[in-house]
Scaffold this motif. Structure first.
Motif, PDB file in Angstrom:
ATOM      1  N   LYS A   1      54.584  62.989 -42.431  1.00 21.99           N
ATOM      2  CA  LYS A   1      55.557  62.058 -42.319  1.00 21.99           C
ATOM      3  C   LYS A   1      56.376  61.784 -43.642  1.00 21.99           C
ATOM      4  CE  LYS A   1      52.703  58.694 -41.150  1.00 21.99           C
ATOM      5  NZ  LYS A   1      52.224  57.182 -40.808  1.00 21.99           N
TER       6      LYS A   1
ATOM      7  N   PHE B   1      59.361  63.785 -33.778  1.00 27.08           N
ATOM      8  CA  PHE B   1      60.594  62.682 -33.756  1.00 27.08           C
ATOM      9  C   PHE B   1      61.073  61.973 -35.292  1.00 27.08           C
ATOM     10  CE2 PHE B   1      62.208  58.462 -32.579  1.00 27.08           C
ATOM     11  CZ  PHE B   1      63.290  58.618 -31.802  1.00 27.08           C
ATOM     12  N   GLY B   2      62.274  62.424 -35.328  1.00 23.94           N
ATOM     13  CA  GLY B   2      62.760  61.872 -36.747  1.00 23.94           C
ATOM     14  C   GLY B   2      61.888  62.260 -38.013  1.00 23.94           C
TER      15      GLY B   2
ATOM     16  N   ASN C   1      58.668  62.116 -38.502  1.00 24.44           N
ATOM     17  CA  ASN C   1      57.220  62.211 -38.248  1.00 24.44           C
ATOM     18  C   ASN C   1      56.934  63.396 -37.279  1.00 24.44           C
ATOM     19  OD1 ASN C   1      56.657  59.623 -39.433  1.00 24.44           O
ATOM     20  ND2 ASN C   1      57.599  58.579 -37.698  1.00 24.44           N
TER      21      ASN C   1
ATOM     22  N   ARG D   1      54.341  67.472 -31.594  1.00 22.12           N
ATOM     23  CA  ARG D   1      55.258  66.222 -31.306  1.00 22.12           C
ATOM     24  C   ARG D   1      56.141  66.118 -32.567  1.00 22.12           C
ATOM     25  NH1 ARG D   1      51.638  63.062 -29.453  1.00 22.12           N
ATOM     26  NH2 ARG D   1      51.227  62.017 -31.299  1.00 22.12           N
TER      27      ARG D   1
ATOM     28  N   ARG E   1      68.397  63.393 -24.092  1.00 23.92           N
ATOM     29  CA  ARG E   1      67.381  64.307 -23.685  1.00 23.92           C
ATOM     30  C   ARG E   1      67.746  65.519 -22.811  1.00 23.92           C
ATOM     31  NH1 ARG E   1      65.060  59.292 -24.416  1.00 23.92           N
ATOM     32  NH2 ARG E   1      63.254  59.354 -25.657  1.00 23.92           N
TER      33      ARG E   1
ATOM     34  N   GLU F   1      58.541  67.816 -27.997  1.00 24.31           N
ATOM     35  CA  GLU F   1      57.398  67.750 -27.728  1.00 24.31           C
ATOM     36  C   GLU F   1      57.085  68.764 -26.546  1.00 24.31           C
ATOM     37  OE1 GLU F   1      53.923  64.496 -26.577  1.00 24.31           O
ATOM     38  OE2 GLU F   1      55.761  63.868 -26.584  1.00 24.31           O
TER      39      GLU F   1
ATOM     40  N   LEU G   1      68.599  62.089 -35.427  1.00 24.86           N
ATOM     41  CA  LEU G   1      67.283  62.116 -34.824  1.00 24.86           C
ATOM     42  C   LEU G   1      67.212  63.437 -33.933  1.00 24.86           C
ATOM     43  CD1 LEU G   1      67.395  58.550 -33.321  1.00 24.86           C
ATOM     44  CD2 LEU G   1      66.178  59.392 -35.359  1.00 24.86           C
TER      45      LEU G   1
ATOM     46  N   TRP H   1      63.269  68.333 -25.272  1.00 24.49           N
ATOM     47  CA  TRP H   1      64.292  68.258 -26.371  1.00 24.49           C
ATOM     48  C   TRP H   1      65.131  67.079 -26.390  1.00 24.49           C
ATOM     49  CZ3 TRP H   1      64.563  71.295 -30.600  1.00 24.49           C
ATOM     50  CH2 TRP H   1      63.775  72.627 -30.487  1.00 24.49           C
ATOM     51  N   GLY H   2      65.416  66.705 -27.388  1.00 24.73           N
ATOM     52  CA  GLY H   2      66.222  65.552 -27.632  1.00 24.73           C
ATOM     53  C   GLY H   2      67.078  65.456 -28.971  1.00 24.73           C
TER      54      GLY H   2
ATOM     55  N   GLN I   1      63.977  65.152 -31.538  1.00 22.86           N
ATOM     56  CA  GLN I   1      62.787  64.974 -30.810  1.00 22.86           C
ATOM     57  C   GLN I   1      62.463  66.228 -30.128  1.00 22.86           C
ATOM     58  OE1 GLN I   1      63.214  62.223 -27.260  1.00 22.86           O
ATOM     59  NE2 GLN I   1      61.484  61.308 -27.883  1.00 22.86           N
TER      60      GLN I   1
ATOM     61  N   VAL J   1      69.759  58.333 -28.094  1.00 23.22           N
ATOM     62  CA  VAL J   1      68.998  59.646 -27.935  1.00 23.22           C
ATOM     63  C   VAL J   1      69.447  60.398 -26.549  1.00 23.22           C
ATOM     64  CG1 VAL J   1      66.843  61.278 -27.615  1.00 23.22           C
ATOM     65  CG2 VAL J   1      66.985  59.473 -29.365  1.00 23.22           C
TER      66      VAL J   1
END
Length: 272
Positions: free
Chosen positions: A109, A83-84, A86, A81, A271, A76, A72, A47-48, A74, A269
């Motif tokens: 996206k 991020f932002g 996407n 996955r 994490r 995965e 932001l 996580w982030g 994040q 970021v």
């Protein structure tokens, strides 16, 4: 290129949506049917959260540079996955050998290509063009020399009804324990619906300084560089710069007075 892409261009939007609905359903079932590899890095989630800033210069005549703050997020694991703006749903991949791995994913996206008629004088009196959500599929080939990707996406918002195909190449260098650099290159084919929606001029929008223009498909090329500095396992900052050389089909639009557009993105970021 056009011969290879022509079958894609005739697929109807309702059919595409049905296909993707089925593919997403299959992907959601995969965790229960596919045994994950015994790899702690792949089986655990990361996580982030952070904050970023993006500065963009579009190609429209007289348009100001656009600056915005970006929250932001994040995340995965072996299945997804994020991020932002996407997101990727991972499909089973395979390894050719120790140095060659091929991954497949379904992707989504957000594309902020839209504009309002008060964004620049040349756009005054134009109907607003809306930004869109895109979805599609991606295949990535990771090898010792570089990572190669092929991506197809379609405008699922239904604004432009367009689609695009991108071929990308990038490589990451670990400079030291703190710094990573990733240069990249991509060529992106955009169909006539996309180009016409964002760069075309309809008959009802024609003025003395803005003639009728019907967009055609074309290929943009992009070069970029991303850098990451990790203070430790939790804190990192990044910077990303990219320049896109526009296709002649876009540069010929009466709305455009430059041959390139660019983006600069910075962020922090944390994490967990």
């Amino acid at each position: 290129m056009r011969m290879l892409l022509s079958p894609v261009s005739i697929i109807k939007v309702p059919y595409i949506r049905k296909v993707f609905a089925a593919m997403f359903a299959v992907t959601l079932v995969l965790p229960a049917t596919v045994k994950a590899e015994e790899d702690p890095e792949k089986s655990s989630a990361s996580w982030g959260v952070g904050i970023g800033a993006k500065s963009s210069q579009k190609a429209y005549t007289g348009i100001d540079r656009e600056n915005e703050a970006l929250p932001l997020i994040q995340f995965e694991n072996q299945y997804i996955r994020l991020f932002g703006p996407n997101v990727a749903l991972k499909l089973p991949g395979f390894e050719v050998n120790e140095a060659n791995k091929i991954d497949f994913s379904l992707i989504g996206k957000y594309d902020s290509s839209g504009y309002e008629d008060n964004d620049a004088d040349i756009l005054e009196g134009m109907s607003d063009r809306k930004s869109s959500f895109w979805a599609g599929a991606k295949v990535e080939w990771q090898n010792d020399l570089a990572d190669v990707s092929l991506e197809w996406v379609h405008d699922i918002s239904g604004h432009s009804k367009g689609q695009s195909v991108s071929l990308g190449l990038e490589r990451t260098w670990q400079i030291n324990e703190y710094v990573m650099l990733t240069p990249r290159f991509a060529a992106t084919w955009q169909d006539s619906k996309y180009v016409d929606y964002y760069f075309g001029v309809r008959k009802s929008e024609v003025l003395a300084n803005r003639g009728f223009y019907e967009g055609k498909s074309g290929i943009n090329t992009e070069v970029g560089l991303r850098g990451i500095y990790k203070f430790d396992n939790h804190h990192s900052v990044f910077a990303d710069a990219e320049v896109t050389q526009l296709s002649s089909e876009i540069k010929d639009s009466p709305l455009v007075d430059r041959s390139t557009q660019n983006n600069l993105t910075f962020g922090y970021v944390y994490r967990f």
